[in-house]
Scaffold this motif. Structure first.
Motif, PDB file in Angstrom:
ATOM      1  N   GLU A  86      -8.446   5.122  -8.225  1.00 48.13           N
ATOM      2  CA  GLU A  86      -7.590   6.140  -8.348  1.00 48.13           C
ATOM      3  C   GLU A  86      -6.434   6.063  -9.288  1.00 48.13           C
ATOM      4  O   GLU A  86      -6.096   6.949  -9.949  1.00 48.13           O
ATOM      5  CB  GLU A  86      -6.725   5.807  -7.377  1.00 48.13           C
ATOM      6  CG  GLU A  86      -5.551   6.998  -6.977  1.00 48.13           C
ATOM      7  CD  GLU A  86      -4.582   7.039  -5.261  1.00 48.13           C
ATOM      8  OE1 GLU A  86      -3.807   7.939  -4.993  1.00 48.13           O
ATOM      9  OE2 GLU A  86      -5.128   6.097  -5.179  1.00 48.13           O
TER      10      GLU A  86
ATOM     11  N   SER B  62       0.758  -0.631  -0.189  1.00 52.26           N
ATOM     12  CA  SER B  62       0.073  -0.232   0.175  1.00 52.26           C
ATOM     13  C   SER B  62       0.816   1.382   0.377  1.00 52.26           C
ATOM     14  O   SER B  62       0.088   2.129  -0.576  1.00 52.26           O
ATOM     15  CB  SER B  62      -0.841   0.335   1.391  1.00 52.26           C
ATOM     16  OG  SER B  62      -1.600  -0.447   0.859  1.00 52.26           O
ATOM     17  N   ARG B  63       2.033   1.072   0.657  1.00 53.36           N
ATOM     18  CA  ARG B  63       2.808   2.350   0.588  1.00 53.36           C
ATOM     19  C   ARG B  63       2.955   2.848  -0.485  1.00 53.36           C
ATOM     20  O   ARG B  63       3.597   3.890  -0.539  1.00 53.36           O
ATOM     21  CB  ARG B  63       3.362   2.163   2.530  1.00 53.36           C
ATOM     22  CG  ARG B  63       3.406   2.146   3.549  1.00 53.36           C
ATOM     23  CD  ARG B  63       4.255   2.007   4.588  1.00 53.36           C
ATOM     24  NE  ARG B  63       4.882   1.065   4.614  1.00 53.36           N
ATOM     25  CZ  ARG B  63       6.303   0.692   4.287  1.00 53.36           C
ATOM     26  NH1 ARG B  63       7.087   1.645   3.622  1.00 53.36           N
ATOM     27  NH2 ARG B  63       6.134  -0.474   4.833  1.00 53.36           N
TER      28      ARG B  63
ATOM     29  N   GLU C  18      -7.730  -2.910  -0.839  1.00 50.04           N
ATOM     30  CA  GLU C  18      -7.123  -2.551  -1.488  1.00 50.04           C
ATOM     31  C   GLU C  18      -7.169  -2.429  -2.742  1.00 50.04           C
ATOM     32  O   GLU C  18      -6.217  -1.173  -3.450  1.00 50.04           O
ATOM     33  CB  GLU C  18      -5.825  -2.959  -0.981  1.00 50.04           C
ATOM     34  CG  GLU C  18      -4.501  -2.180  -0.872  1.00 50.04           C
ATOM     35  CD  GLU C  18      -4.279  -0.953  -0.559  1.00 50.04           C
ATOM     36  OE1 GLU C  18      -3.674   0.021  -1.258  1.00 50.04           O
ATOM     37  OE2 GLU C  18      -4.882  -0.688   0.802  1.00 50.04           O
TER      38      GLU C  18
ATOM     39  N   THR D 176       0.911   4.514  -3.103  1.00 50.48           N
ATOM     40  CA  THR D 176       1.081   6.202  -3.855  1.00 50.48           C
ATOM     41  C   THR D 176       1.521   6.871  -4.216  1.00 50.48           C
ATOM     42  O   THR D 176       2.166   6.574  -5.458  1.00 50.48           O
ATOM     43  CB  THR D 176       0.838   6.707  -1.806  1.00 50.48           C
ATOM     44  OG1 THR D 176       2.158   6.361  -1.978  1.00 50.48           O
ATOM     45  CG2 THR D 176       0.423   6.179  -1.235  1.00 50.48           C
ATOM     46  N   ARG D 177       1.045   8.216  -4.720  1.00 48.11           N
ATOM     47  CA  ARG D 177       0.966   9.506  -5.164  1.00 48.11           C
ATOM     48  C   ARG D 177       2.210   9.824  -5.110  1.00 48.11           C
ATOM     49  O   ARG D 177       3.338   9.761  -5.610  1.00 48.11           O
ATOM     50  CB  ARG D 177      -0.264  10.361  -5.545  1.00 48.11           C
ATOM     51  CG  ARG D 177      -1.280   9.744  -6.246  1.00 48.11           C
ATOM     52  CD  ARG D 177      -2.116  11.358  -6.671  1.00 48.11           C
ATOM     53  NE  ARG D 177      -3.461  11.036  -7.114  1.00 48.11           N
ATOM     54  CZ  ARG D 177      -3.537  10.725  -8.400  1.00 48.11           C
ATOM     55  NH1 ARG D 177      -2.423  10.874  -8.733  1.00 48.11           N
ATOM     56  NH2 ARG D 177      -4.721  10.128  -8.218  1.00 48.11           N
ATOM     57  N   ARG D 178       2.979   9.801  -3.243  1.00 47.32           N
ATOM     58  CA  ARG D 178       4.109   9.909  -3.492  1.00 47.32           C
ATOM     59  C   ARG D 178       5.086   9.133  -3.698  1.00 47.32           C
ATOM     60  O   ARG D 178       6.319   9.003  -4.007  1.00 47.32           O
ATOM     61  CB  ARG D 178       3.959  10.380  -2.028  1.00 47.32           C
ATOM     62  CG  ARG D 178       5.369  10.786  -1.156  1.00 47.32           C
ATOM     63  CD  ARG D 178       5.414  10.995   0.087  1.00 47.32           C
ATOM     64  NE  ARG D 178       5.348  10.373   0.884  1.00 47.32           N
ATOM     65  CZ  ARG D 178       6.641   8.477   1.501  1.00 47.32           C
ATOM     66  NH1 ARG D 178       7.381   9.691   1.498  1.00 47.32           N
ATOM     67  NH2 ARG D 178       5.843   7.498   1.500  1.00 47.32           N
TER      68      ARG D 178
ATOM     69  N   ARG E  64      -7.240   1.110  -5.173  1.00 50.91           N
ATOM     70  CA  ARG E  64      -6.110   1.691  -6.167  1.00 50.91           C
ATOM     71  C   ARG E  64      -7.021   1.356  -7.449  1.00 50.91           C
ATOM     72  O   ARG E  64      -6.689   2.472  -8.866  1.00 50.91           O
ATOM     73  CB  ARG E  64      -5.472   0.767  -6.457  1.00 50.91           C
ATOM     74  CG  ARG E  64      -4.637   0.970  -4.869  1.00 50.91           C
ATOM     75  CD  ARG E  64      -3.973   2.641  -4.369  1.00 50.91           C
ATOM     76  NE  ARG E  64      -3.249   2.380  -2.733  1.00 50.91           N
ATOM     77  CZ  ARG E  64      -3.651   2.472  -2.441  1.00 50.91           C
ATOM     78  NH1 ARG E  64      -5.111   3.640  -2.189  1.00 50.91           N
ATOM     79  NH2 ARG E  64      -3.270   2.641  -1.044  1.00 50.91           N
TER      80      ARG E  64
END
Length: 1131
Positions: free
Chosen positions: A797, A753-754, A790, A757-759, A794
């Motif tokens: 997104e 999950s980490r 999850e 992300t967009r980052r 995503r």
């Protein structure tokens, strides 16, 4: 006493019967020689029988027997006595001397000694003689051995043995041998024995070396030994090295005996004890020794004899130098193939090393290297002997302990510094030798099993200093890393258990070894293993003191991805294995945990966290770095290299326009990146082995790198990741990797999950999630809800990123597949077959069935269609209950639903299916195919109340997929229809024959036309399909046939449609078709036989030409279908 007297009298009578005729034939003539030979042989046999029985000859009896022998020697010239007669006489004399030695006077001993020496040297009374044959020399040498050997308790019975008497007699003979008159005899005898020791006659050589050892060790005066030292050492070196043998190696016993003679000579000539006694060197063991002033003035000493060599400082300096050269010449003996010779070399090295610490200091490293090399011998006896010798020298009782210990540590430093040079020169034998030396040194720090000698703790502290902050790792470490280069392995062998584990087979063994690494400058596997073993033992010996060195290597490794960084990781991993007493090799069992201190565990915990946190960041930085920025620019002056070591072919290309050809730097960097990841995985498994049950909390940081390695395109990295996962599983005390991942599923899901992300967006994160679900298997259902949530979060997104959508859909497919594989999640439906009774049916049974139907055809209570399960109602909800309930129960009845509630697995699958239908029209054909396969896997799980509305909603899109431009999408759609036909056949009746079959028919025609121009198509009369089973056309053929087979089993078709299928698919029964297509076609016709066997029989027999008349148009002589037809109709 009376029995003893009778025994002596009996022995005397037997000897008298032989000695009297022998005395009568004392004058040798050609006629008497045979008689003398016979008599002397009988005398020798009698003496051997008496010696074997333990009978001791009395002194008068010995004198009586010796008299005829001496008479023969006096009455005949020595040169005139034949060799055979002389050999027999000396044999008898040797037997007599065994008993005579106890009563022999010095004069007799001297005469017998001189006689044997004269025979060996070919000298008679006049100083001239003749050279005797080898057998006569053996007899003379044997007689000398009887005179010189040391007596033991085995020579006499227990009641007669007296050790003090034996020592007194020996001292008497030694005192006489030290006289000035007898020293020349000793010298001549020594010279004769040295000559005979080089003989090719093995018994003579062996016995001569034995006598030489006795003379040098006991009978030569101390002052005379330095005079004979050069000659003895030179001769014995030739004998030991086998310079005169044609086999290459001397006999092992000969080598050991020659080294023993050399050992006695060196110790007696230049030993510390004798040189200290004569003031040549000074030993400083206590403080008083510093004040003593030894007398070193050689002018004050006078030689007591012209045969004595005075020991002086200058003499010792020159002798030690020459002796070092001679000892160095013995280095080939380390590779001698016999353990006897190696044990002899170990004894020689240990004795000379401990006895000449002060006198021959330059030979100490050489002798120590011999012992250390022999400690790595493949023979257990040699290893134990060398180990015991080293431990005894380094024990507290040894006076030379400190000097030898300093030499030992200096050898370690020098060998470690020389290792890079040997690596660069591709000298595998030297690399292996250096590694074995360092391993042998470190092994002395631990107690040996079964050895009475303790461990040498000073070595642990010395190695700890070498690998510690003050060991200079910055100097020797850089040169080592520069030459310790790794390359990609030519072949990666993955064990079968690895594939079975990835396929979710619980019976697969999960003891997987890491793939073997390959060094550029090391060719032999034995040298590589020796290097690995050396670093492990260094780490084990230094203990936690090596953590500084490990940290230094890790800092170098994590600062880049060059070959030097890879080598640094390898060194750190091997050192940490030794310090933690673990191994990445499953064949090596881990040792005790005694050396795993808190400092070590804290360091390992920080290292594991550091490796996990820098897994992605460093790779991203390197991928963004331009090719020319991979490292610091070198000095332009370094480009002009004069010497270059090139391995392989050198390709020379002429480029006329001046442009250089592309180099392989990028490929080399990619290989180094893979090797870097592989070694980081090994390092993670080592940290898990050290922490064991304390490692699971670190899975939050380390689990993602391991799973990421499993999805690597490099088989080397994926196999290493699988080995790391298995190692972590075992060390963390989990039964299987699936249990490990299931218990720490939240850690893995959080890591994925980490990275979504967009980052921090990692496109490989979805593939990691796929392999996570696949490894957990059917137990993933417990955690599948979180995975699905999850994935859909995503998808919402990143629905515009095709590669991420494809990965997330693959995750959903794996979840559904895991749910389907669980038998508890499969619904047990009653399949309504077209006919409940297999074909053919008896005529009487047909008529009876017709009569029953005719009788009951107008009855209204016959259900129109079978009821399969209660989840798909045939009436309005609750209608039946309302009709059966009375008015009085209507008020009390509560509204209820007959539908069975969905299980959690069914609800999860329903959610996945309902939210995945929209991707059937996605622009990526791969995503469309995955959604179709997902739906096919969901069919056996979902109840009809959830499945059929979704299928009805998606049916137009499914039909459009049958007309897709990609063949594998069409195959996936066909498999979905096959699953629907199998499980909900009546629902698919109209859809298959009205919507699907026309499209299948068109596909068959299109594929038939395409095969005519396909290069992969089968060639031959009537051939069908392609040669390979992996082409798109073959897979589409297979999918169509399997779909129609499922439809024929679960959906009643019209006769015209059945006939069309029977006719169209005959060509797949041809023997020239692919075996897989033939098997699928046989199953299709088996299913069609259950509906109308007559039609199948008619079409197939007409095809073979066995049916004439109107059906003759079906005959196809180009198709050989006889074997398949027989198999179909016989079943």
């Amino acid at each position: 006493m009376e029995p003893e007297a009778k025994g002596n009298q009996s022995a005397f009578q037997r000897l008298k019967a032989v000695c009297v005729p022998l005395l009568g034939s004392s004058v040798l003539t050609p006629a008497s020689v045979p008689v003398v030979l016979k008599i002397v042989s009988q005398l020798g046999d009698i003496l051997r029988q008496m010696q074997a029985s333990g009978q001791i000859l009395a002194s008068p009896t010995i004198t009586y027997v010796f008299f005829p022998l001496s008479t023969i020697l006096r009455r005949n010239e020595l040169a005139a006595i034949p060799d055979q007669v002389l050999e027999k006489l000396l044999d008898v004399l040797a037997l007599l001397c065994d008993s005579w030695w106890w009563e022999m006077d010095v004069a007799a001993w001297e005469q017998v000694f001189m006689l044997c020496s004269a025979i060996l040297g070919g000298i008679d009374r006049k100083g001239k003689g003749k050279d005797r044959d080898d057998e006569a020399k053996v007899a003379a040498t044997s007689c000398l051995w009887s005179l010189l050997r040391e007596r033991t308790s085995q020579d006499l019975s227990a009641d007669l043995w007296d050790i003090n008497r034996a020592r007194k007699i020996t001292e008497t003979f030694k005192t006489h041998a030290h006289t000035a008159k007898f020293i020349p005899v000793l010298g001549q005898t020594l010279n004769s024995l040295l000559i005979s020791a080089e003989s090719s006659h093995l018994p003579l050589q062996r016995l001569s070396l034995r006598v030489l050892s006795a003379i040098v060790s006991r009978y030569l005066p101390d002052g005379f030994v330095p005079s004979v030292l050069p000659g003895v050492v030179s001769s014995m070196s030739k004998v030991a090295l086998g310079t005169k043998t044609s086999k290459g190696w001397a006999n092992g016993e000969i080598v050991a005996a020659a080294l023993l003679v050399m050992q006695h000579t060196i110790v007696r000539a230049v030993g510390d004890e004798v040189c200290i006694r004569e003031g040549v060197v000074r030993s400083v063991d206590i403080l008083e020794d510093l004040l003593s002033r030894p007398d070193t003035d050689s002018s004050e000493h006078t030689s007591p004899s012209p045969y004595v060599t005075q020991r002086t400082t200058s003499w010792l300096r020159g002798t030690a130098s020459q002796l070092h050269i001679a000892i160095n010449a013995l280095s080939p003996l380390v590779k001698h193939p016999t353990p006897v010779a190696l044990i002899g070399l170990a004894d020689f090295s240990a004795t000379v090393l401990s006895a000449t610490t002060l006198t021959v200091p330059q030979s100490q490293p050489l002798l120590l290297s011999y012992l250390l090399s022999l400690k790595a011998s493949p023979f257990d006896r040699v290893t134990q002997q060398s180990d015991a010798a080293l431990r005894q020298i380094l024990s507290g009782r040894s006076t030379s302990r400190h000097r030898v210990l300093q030499t030992l540590l200096q050898i370690s430093r020098e060998n470690l510094a020389a290792l890079p040079r040997f690596l660069l020169s591709h000298a595998d034998s030297k690399v292996e030798h250096v590694a074995d030396i360092l391993t042998a040194v470190c092994s002395l720090a631990t107690p040996a099993s079964g050895s009475p000698h303790p461990s040498v703790t000073a070595i642990s502290s010395g190695v700890g200093k070498l690998l510690g902050p003050h060991g200079g790792v910055e100097k020797w470490g850089w040169s080592l890393l520069s030459n310790l280069e790794f390359v990609g392995p030519p072949v990666v062998v993955t064990p079968p258990s690895a594939q079975l584990l990835l396929e979710g087979d619980p019976s697969a063994s999960h003891t997987t070894a890491f793939p073997e690494l390959t060094m550029r400058h090391v060719g032999s596997r034995s040298a590589y293993d020796a290097l690995e073993r050396m670093f492990r033992v260094l780490g084990a010996t230094a203990g936690e003191e090596c953590l500084f060195c490990v940290e230094w290597f890790v800092d170098i490794a994590l600062s880049g991805r060059s070959g030097r960084s890879v080598a640094a990781l390898w060194c750190a991993c091997r050192l940490l294995e030794g310090a933690g007493h673990v191994s990445t090799d499953p064949t090596i069992s881990s040792t005790h945990r005694a050396g795993r201190t808190r400092r070590l565990e804290r360091f390992v915990r920080d290292l594991a966290r550091r490796l996990g946190e820098t897994w992605d960041a460093m790779d991203v930085d390197l991928e963004d770095r331009p090719p020319n920025a991979a490292g610091p620019k070198s000095d332009p002056r370094e480009d002009n290299i004069l010497v270059e070591h090139v391995q392989g072919l050198v390709t020379i290309k002429a480029v006329p326009d001046g442009r250089s050809a592309p180099s392989s730097a990028s490929a080399h960097s990619a290989v180094q990146l893979v090797l870097h990841r592989v070694l980081r995985l090994q390092l993670l498994s080592v940290t898990a082995g050290i922490l064991e049950s304390r490692f699971p909390p670190l899975l939050l940081h380390t689990l993602y790198p391991v799973l990421h390695g499993l999805i690597s395109e490099s088989p080397f990295e994926s196999a290493s990741a699988l080995a790391a996962l298995n190692a972590i599983t075992i060390h963390a005390s989990f039964a299987t990797p699936a249990n490990l991942l299931l218990s720490n599923f939240d850690y893995a899901l959080d890591a994925v999950s980490r990275r979504l992300t967009r980052r921090w967006l990692d496109v490989d994160a979805t593939r990691v999630l796929v392999v996570l679900v696949r490894l957990v298997g059917r137990d993933v259902v417990q955690k599948a809800g979180d995975v699905v949530e999850e994935c859909f979060d995503r998808l919402d997104e990143y629905h515009g990123y095709e590669i991420i959508v494809d990965g997330l859909v693959e995750v959903l497919q794996e979840v559904v597949k895991a749910i389907e594989e669980d038998d508890n999640n499969r619904l047990s439906r009653e399949t309504h077959l077209p006919q409940d009774t297999p074909y053919p049916i008896e005529n009487a049974l047909q008529f009876e069935s017709f009569a029953n139907w005719l009788k009951n055809r107008n009855r209204a209570n016959i259900p129109a269609e079978p009821i399969r399960d209660s989840s798909y109602p045939r009436e309005a909800w609750g209608k039946e209950k309302e009709e059966s309930a009375g008015p009085e129960d209507a008020a009390a009845a509560s509204p209820d639903d007959d539908t069975v509630p969905e299980t959690p697995s069914q609800a999860l699958t329903h959610q996945i299916v309902s939210r995945s239908l929209y991707f059937l029209t996605h622009g990526s054909p791969q995503i469309r195919a995955r959604i179709l396969m997902l739906l096919a896997n969901a069919v056996p799980v979902l109840p009809e109340s959830a499945l059929l509305p979704s299928v009805h909603q998606a049916w137009p899109f499914i039909l459009n997929r049958l007309d897709d431009t990609e063949t594998y999408v069409v195959s996936a759609a066909a498999l979905l229809i096959a699953a629907l036909a199998t499980h909900v056949g009546d629902f698919m009746y109209r859809r298959i024959w009205d919507d699907v079959w026309p499209r299948f028919r068109e596909h068959l025609r299109r594929l038939e036309r395409a095969d005519a121009s396909n290069a992969l198509a089968r060639r031959g009369t009537g051939a069908v399909g392609t040669e390979s089973a992996y082409t798109h056309s073959h897979r589409l053929y297979r999918a169509i046939i399997q779909t129609l087979t499922a439809a024929a089993q679960g959906v009643q078709a019209q006769d015209s449609t059945n006939w069309e299928i029977i006719v169209l698919f005959r060509r797949f029964l041809h023997s020239q078709a692919h075996e897989e297509l033939q098997a699928c076609a046989r199953k299709l016709y088996d299913a069609l036989c259950r509906q109308n066997e007559d039609a199948v029989w008619l079409a197939l027999y007409a095809t073979m030409g066995l049916v004439e008349g109107p059906m003759g148009f079906l005959r196809e002589p180009k198709w050989d279908i006889e074997r398949n037809v027989r198999m179909i109709l016989q079943t």
